[in-house]
Design a protein around this motif. Structure first.
Motif, PDB file in Angstrom:
ATOM      1  N   LYS A  66       0.826  -1.225   0.121  1.00 50.74           N
ATOM      2  CA  LYS A  66       0.057  -0.080   0.058  1.00 50.74           C
ATOM      3  C   LYS A  66       0.893   1.401  -0.102  1.00 50.74           C
ATOM      4  O   LYS A  66       1.863   1.334   0.538  1.00 50.74           O
ATOM      5  CB  LYS A  66      -0.886  -0.131   1.117  1.00 50.74           C
ATOM      6  N   PHE A  67       0.416   2.243  -0.606  1.00 45.56           N
ATOM      7  CA  PHE A  67       0.903   3.699  -0.643  1.00 45.56           C
ATOM      8  C   PHE A  67       0.777   4.664   0.317  1.00 45.56           C
ATOM      9  O   PHE A  67       0.368   5.935  -0.120  1.00 45.56           O
ATOM     10  CB  PHE A  67       0.968   4.234  -2.119  1.00 45.56           C
ATOM     11  N   HIS A  70       2.783   7.618   1.011  1.00 49.62           N
ATOM     12  CA  HIS A  70       3.065   8.540  -0.174  1.00 49.62           C
ATOM     13  C   HIS A  70       1.795   9.591   0.069  1.00 49.62           C
ATOM     14  O   HIS A  70       2.199  10.842   0.004  1.00 49.62           O
ATOM     15  CB  HIS A  70       2.656   7.913  -1.440  1.00 49.62           C
ATOM     16  N   LEU A 139      -3.667   2.831  -7.138  1.00 48.02           N
ATOM     17  CA  LEU A 139      -2.958   3.222  -6.064  1.00 48.02           C
ATOM     18  C   LEU A 139      -3.567   2.736  -4.870  1.00 48.02           C
ATOM     19  O   LEU A 139      -4.223   3.537  -4.062  1.00 48.02           O
ATOM     20  CB  LEU A 139      -3.015   4.720  -5.824  1.00 48.02           C
ATOM     21  N   PRO A 162       6.526   1.846   0.014  1.00 48.64           N
ATOM     22  CA  PRO A 162       5.228   1.117   0.059  1.00 48.64           C
ATOM     23  C   PRO A 162       5.436   0.233   1.220  1.00 48.64           C
ATOM     24  O   PRO A 162       6.500  -0.244   1.816  1.00 48.64           O
ATOM     25  CB  PRO A 162       5.119   0.500  -1.264  1.00 48.64           C
ATOM     26  N   ARG A 254       1.737   8.143  -6.775  1.00 47.06           N
ATOM     27  CA  ARG A 254       2.469   6.882  -7.051  1.00 47.06           C
ATOM     28  C   ARG A 254       3.969   7.010  -7.389  1.00 47.06           C
ATOM     29  O   ARG A 254       4.756   6.451  -6.942  1.00 47.06           O
ATOM     30  CB  ARG A 254       1.705   5.820  -7.916  1.00 47.06           C
ATOM     31  N   THR A 257       5.575  11.475  -5.813  1.00 48.77           N
ATOM     32  CA  THR A 257       5.507  12.197  -4.710  1.00 48.77           C
ATOM     33  C   THR A 257       6.785  12.880  -4.031  1.00 48.77           C
ATOM     34  O   THR A 257       6.495  13.818  -3.455  1.00 48.77           O
ATOM     35  CB  THR A 257       5.220  11.013  -3.512  1.00 48.77           C
TER      36      THR A 257
END
Length: 302
Positions: A66-67, A70, A139, A162, A254, A257
């Motif tokens: 998961k982001f 970010h 995303l 991530p 994604r 950033t």
């Protein structure tokens, strides 16, 4: 009192209460077919929530990385965060109720607008439900309350990488805020527009104070809502512009950033411009004769 409100804030309890209320409302006037449809829609919502949970669970398993960090850094560059809102409000249980009231409110909004562009409203709902999970696949992120757990108000580790999380992706754009914006777009009459705007504001506070979303998720929810509304009106040119805006943010967050975080003033200008892009869509719909049942949304106010 606080305990009672906390119980009411439970999504399962809320779903049952809304279902019971719709049943009572239907029984009070069995000749009104709309009430029966409303009750069936509320009943379908119970099953829909179960199916959606399964779909999102599968998506989470397929996309474990998961982001969230970010999104956290984007909010930091914007200068406002969900944690700051939560600390200021104290996460009141009433806002949690607002957050979990979205689907019943969607059904109710359709019920009172079914003769004023109701079919377009349903199409906008459908467009959101279909495209939302696709955005979350591009995303994947869960929201600060899931990414950091109980420590989300003051996260210790925010390295820009991530992270592997077992929660369903449900962040950018915010479907809750986007749907609340759709309600504003399709609101008919001054009173309903005022109610829709108040609900939009409450939803914004609810999504942030509960830790379900980042601030940038709400920004992205505006063009996302406008795209759904434009698709419902079959204005594919406008829809394409709004969808392109959402996709631009998705890929920028994604893959870029660090660049955006290094230029906070430019980021803020872009975020404000994105948020402002919803105003012409609302204005075009509100100005249309008969609430715009035959007029399409425009990207500009002309």
């Amino acid at each position: 009192m606080n305990r009672a409100v906390a119980i009411l804030a439970d999504p399962g309890v809320l779903a049952m209460l809304f279902l019971a209320a719709s049943l009572v409302w239907m029984v009070l006037d069995q000749k009104d077919k709309a009430r029966a449809v409303f009750f069936l829609a509320m009943l379908a919502n119970v099953f829909y929530a179960t199916v959606l949970g399964q779909v999102m669970g599968t998506e989470s398993a397929l996309l474990p990385w998961k982001f969230d960090r970010h999104l956290y850094h984007i909010d930091a560059a914007l200068g406002v965060s969900a944690a700051a809102v939560a600390r200021a409000l104290g996460e009141p249980a009433l806002l949690r109720i607002v957050y979990h009231s979205m689907v019943p409110v969607m059904i109710w909004w359709y019920a009172i607008h079914r003769r004023q562009g109701g079919s377009a409203l349903l199409l906008a709902y459908a467009a959101e439900m279909v495209t939302g999970p696709c955005c979350y696949a591009l995303l994947p992120a869960c929201g600060p309350a899931y990414a950091w757990g109980a420590a989300w108000l003051n996260p210790a580790d925010v390295a820009l990488v991530p992270v592997r999380l077992g929660y369903a992706p449900n962040a950018f754009p915010s479907l809750h805020f986007g749907t609340a914006f759709v309600l504003v777009i399709f609101a008919a009459g001054r009173l309903r527009r005022a109610v829709a705007l108040l609900y939009l504001a409450a939803t914004a506070l609810a999504t942030l104070s509960t830790g379900e979303h980042y601030v940038i998720d709400l920004v992205g929810g505006i063009p996302f809502a406008c795209a759904a509304a434009a698709l419902a009106r079959k204005n594919f040119k406008a829809a394409a512009v709004y969808i392109a805006t959402v996709l631009a943010w998705l890929f920028a967050i994604r893959f870029a950033t660090p660049v955006m975080a290094a230029h906070p003033y430019l980021l803020r200008v872009l975020a404000l411009a994105t948020a402002a892009s919803g105003a012409p869509a609302v204005a075009a719909e509100w100005r249309a004769p008969g609430r715009g049942s035959s007029r399409v949304l425009a990207v500009t106010g002309s």
